[in-house]
Every structure is written in structure tokens, then in C-alpha cells.
Design a protein around this motif. Structure first.
Motif, PDB file in Angstrom:
ATOM      1  N   PRO A  33     -34.697 -12.135  22.889  1.00 30.25           N
ATOM      2  CA  PRO A  33     -36.144 -12.516  23.509  1.00 30.25           C
ATOM      3  C   PRO A  33     -36.287 -14.062  22.979  1.00 30.25           C
ATOM      4  N   SER A  34     -36.866 -14.891  23.719  1.00 33.44           N
ATOM      5  CA  SER A  34     -37.090 -16.192  23.439  1.00 33.44           C
ATOM      6  C   SER A  34     -38.379 -16.358  22.531  1.00 33.44           C
ATOM      7  N   ARG A  35     -38.074 -17.514  21.533  1.00 36.31           N
ATOM      8  CA  ARG A  35     -39.024 -17.724  20.552  1.00 36.31           C
ATOM      9  C   ARG A  35     -40.290 -18.646  21.165  1.00 36.31           C
ATOM     10  N   ARG A  36     -40.087 -19.310  22.161  1.00 34.83           N
ATOM     11  CA  ARG A  36     -41.125 -19.928  22.831  1.00 34.83           C
ATOM     12  C   ARG A  36     -41.196 -19.447  24.538  1.00 34.83           C
ATOM     13  N   SER A  37     -42.205 -19.393  24.967  1.00 33.44           N
ATOM     14  CA  SER A  37     -42.232 -19.053  26.369  1.00 33.44           C
ATOM     15  C   SER A  37     -42.417 -20.059  27.394  1.00 33.44           C
ATOM     16  N   PRO A  38     -41.616 -20.192  28.357  1.00 33.91           N
ATOM     17  CA  PRO A  38     -41.979 -21.578  29.380  1.00 33.91           C
ATOM     18  C   PRO A  38     -43.195 -21.259  30.288  1.00 33.91           C
ATOM     19  N   TYR A  39     -43.753 -19.932  30.201  1.00 37.62           N
ATOM     20  CA  TYR A  39     -44.945 -19.793  30.780  1.00 37.62           C
ATOM     21  C   TYR A  39     -46.412 -20.126  29.990  1.00 37.62           C
ATOM     22  N   PHE A  40     -45.866 -20.115  28.634  1.00 37.72           N
ATOM     23  CA  PHE A  40     -46.838 -20.035  27.685  1.00 37.72           C
ATOM     24  C   PHE A  40     -46.946 -21.149  26.685  1.00 37.72           C
ATOM     25  N   PRO A  79     -30.932  -8.634  19.457  1.00 29.41           N
ATOM     26  CA  PRO A  79     -32.054  -8.918  18.763  1.00 29.41           C
ATOM     27  C   PRO A  79     -31.691 -10.324  17.925  1.00 29.41           C
ATOM     28  N   GLU A  80     -32.699 -10.876  17.637  1.00 28.36           N
ATOM     29  CA  GLU A  80     -32.633 -12.475  16.964  1.00 28.36           C
ATOM     30  C   GLU A  80     -31.597 -12.423  15.707  1.00 28.36           C
ATOM     31  N   GLU A  81     -31.626 -11.129  15.011  1.00 32.21           N
ATOM     32  CA  GLU A  81     -30.730 -11.335  13.722  1.00 32.21           C
ATOM     33  C   GLU A  81     -29.037 -11.148  14.005  1.00 32.21           C
TER      34      GLU A  81
END
Length: 235
Positions: free
Chosen positions: A139-146, A208-210
Motif C-alpha cells: 500500500p502506497s505511503r502517498r496517494s496520487p488522489y490525496f 506488507p511494507e516490512e
């Protein structure tokens, strides 16, 4: 269903010198991907492609079935990923006379995957009737929509992707993922035809991120080393 696993590791590295043979929990970085592929029991052949004799030697020591010397034109830091993998598979098929139904590439620089991630990725693609290939991501740490923005030539910024109705909470944005460069899987019918890893029928296996750190810098290397030592193993 015949399967090949490729591990493509270039000798030159600007971010971390000799990173593919640098030690993590007592083994060269590339060794962990070879051992994961072997432990999965999925593959008829595990092949390593490189322009570096040191990397190819380490690959043989840790159990690669075949090593492939990569041509100079495919060993630059601007060479695209897919042609390198295609070259490796063609060379293995030429040497062995085999023909593979499923091609999996795992990146030596993203070793925090588990054997379970590898098995689940291959299973997801093989059981999907319409999908032709698979990538992995977190899951992205930044959203291109937000809260991911782009800057134009005048220095002004805007959201990377805008929707008709503004998103006021990140949780309401469509799902987006950071590619983690860990696992790529193709069915044969699309593998040699495509020029890009992205097609209209590409699917994603979520990790997951880890388990999604890709080593591009010394800081990344230290972080992966810390997580690997905490786990005690990368299998």
C-alpha cells in the motif's frame, strides 16, 4: 506446468557498491533469492543472469541451476528490465531444450519477501483466467488522489490524479500501491510479446511494507540488514 525462476543481477551499482554480493546475515545478497526460490519447490530451473563473474560464481555456489552471461547492451543502468529477463529465459531454453509455461523473476535487491509470498504470487497468476502477468507491491505511503503532487515547469503543483469529487480523507481514495520490485510472474503467451511489464491484464499481489524494501541506497541496505537480522533468516 513447467516454471523457471530468473534472478537478474547487474555488476555495476551506483547506490551501493557491489550490492548483489554484499553480505546480509552472513550470505551474499543474491544468495537469499536463490535459496528462497529453491525452498519454494516451484521451479524446474533457477537461472541467474549477470555481467559480473563474481555474481555468477556466487550464484553457482548457492545452488543456481544455470548462469547466463548478460550481453553488454543489457547491462547498462539504462537497460529495461523485461528484455533482460527475456534474454535469460531464451538462453536457458536454448541450453536445456525446455519450454516454460510460467516465468517468475525475483529481484535480488528486494529480499525481504517470504517463500509464502513467492508461492502465493505464482498461484494467484496461474489461477486467474484472464490475467497474463503479475507484479507485487505494498500500500502506497502517498496517494496520487490525496497527497501526491506533481510540479509543472512554472513551479506550480497539482494532485497527480484528480477525481470529479474531491477526496477529503485518504481512506476514501481509490487503492494505490508502491511497486516493491520483489516478484514478477508471466504466463508464456504474453511473456515474449510484451515490451512493458504493464498490460491491461496485469494483476498485483499485495505485500506488507516490512517485506517491501528495495535496496537503492546505503540506508536501504542498512534497513534491510536490520530487518533480516531481526528475522534471523530470509527464508
Amino acid at each position: 506446468m513447467s516454471r523457471i525462476c530468473t534472478i537478474c543481477a547487474r555488476g555495476g551499482s551506483k547506490g551501493v557498491k557491489n550490492k548483489n554480493i554484499k553480505l546480509i546475515v552472513g550470505k551474499p545478497l543474491i544468495a537469499h533469492s536463490i535459496l528462497q526460490a529453491k525452498a519454494s519447490g516451484l521451479f524446474d530451473v533457477i537461472a541467474v543472469s549477470s555481467d559480473s563473474q563474481e555474481i555468477l560464481q556466487a550464484a553457482m555456489e548457492y545452488g543456481a541451476d544455470i548462469v547466463v552471461e548478460r550481453p553488454v547492451e543489457l547491462a547498462t543502468d539504462t537497460a529495461a528490465k523485461l528484455p533482460v529477463i527475456q534474454h535469460c529465459v531464451r538462453e536457458v531454453e536454448k541450453q536445456t531444450g525446455l519450454s516454460f509455461d510460467v516465468m517468475t523473476d525475483i529481484d535480488a535487491t528486494s529480499p525481504l519477501r517470504t517463500v509464502g509470498d513467492l508461492k502465493n504470487s505464482v498461484e494467484l497468476l496461474e489461477n486467474h483466467e484472464r490475467a497474463t502477468n503479475l507484479i507485487t507491491g505494498a500500500p502506497s505511503r502517498r496517494s496520487p488522489y490525496f497527497n501526491l503532487v506533481e510540479q509543472d515547469t512554472n513551479g506550480f503543483v497539482r494532485l497527480s490524479k484528480e477525481l470529479p469529487a474531491a477526496i477529503v480523507r485518504r481512506q476514501d481514495a481509490p487503492k494505490s500501491f508502491d511497486m516493491n520490485a520483489s516478484i514478477y510472474v508471466w504466463k508464456r503467451e504474453s511473456f515474449f510479446k510484451e515490451a512493458s511489464i504493464f498490460t491491461p491484464t496485469t494483476v498485483l499481489y499485495e505485500m506488507p511494507e516490512e517485506r517491501s524494501v528495495d535496496i537503492d541506497s546505503e540506508l536501504d541496505f542498512e534497513f534491510v540488514s536490520f530487518l533480516a537480522e531481526k528475522r534471523g533468516t530470509l527464508l
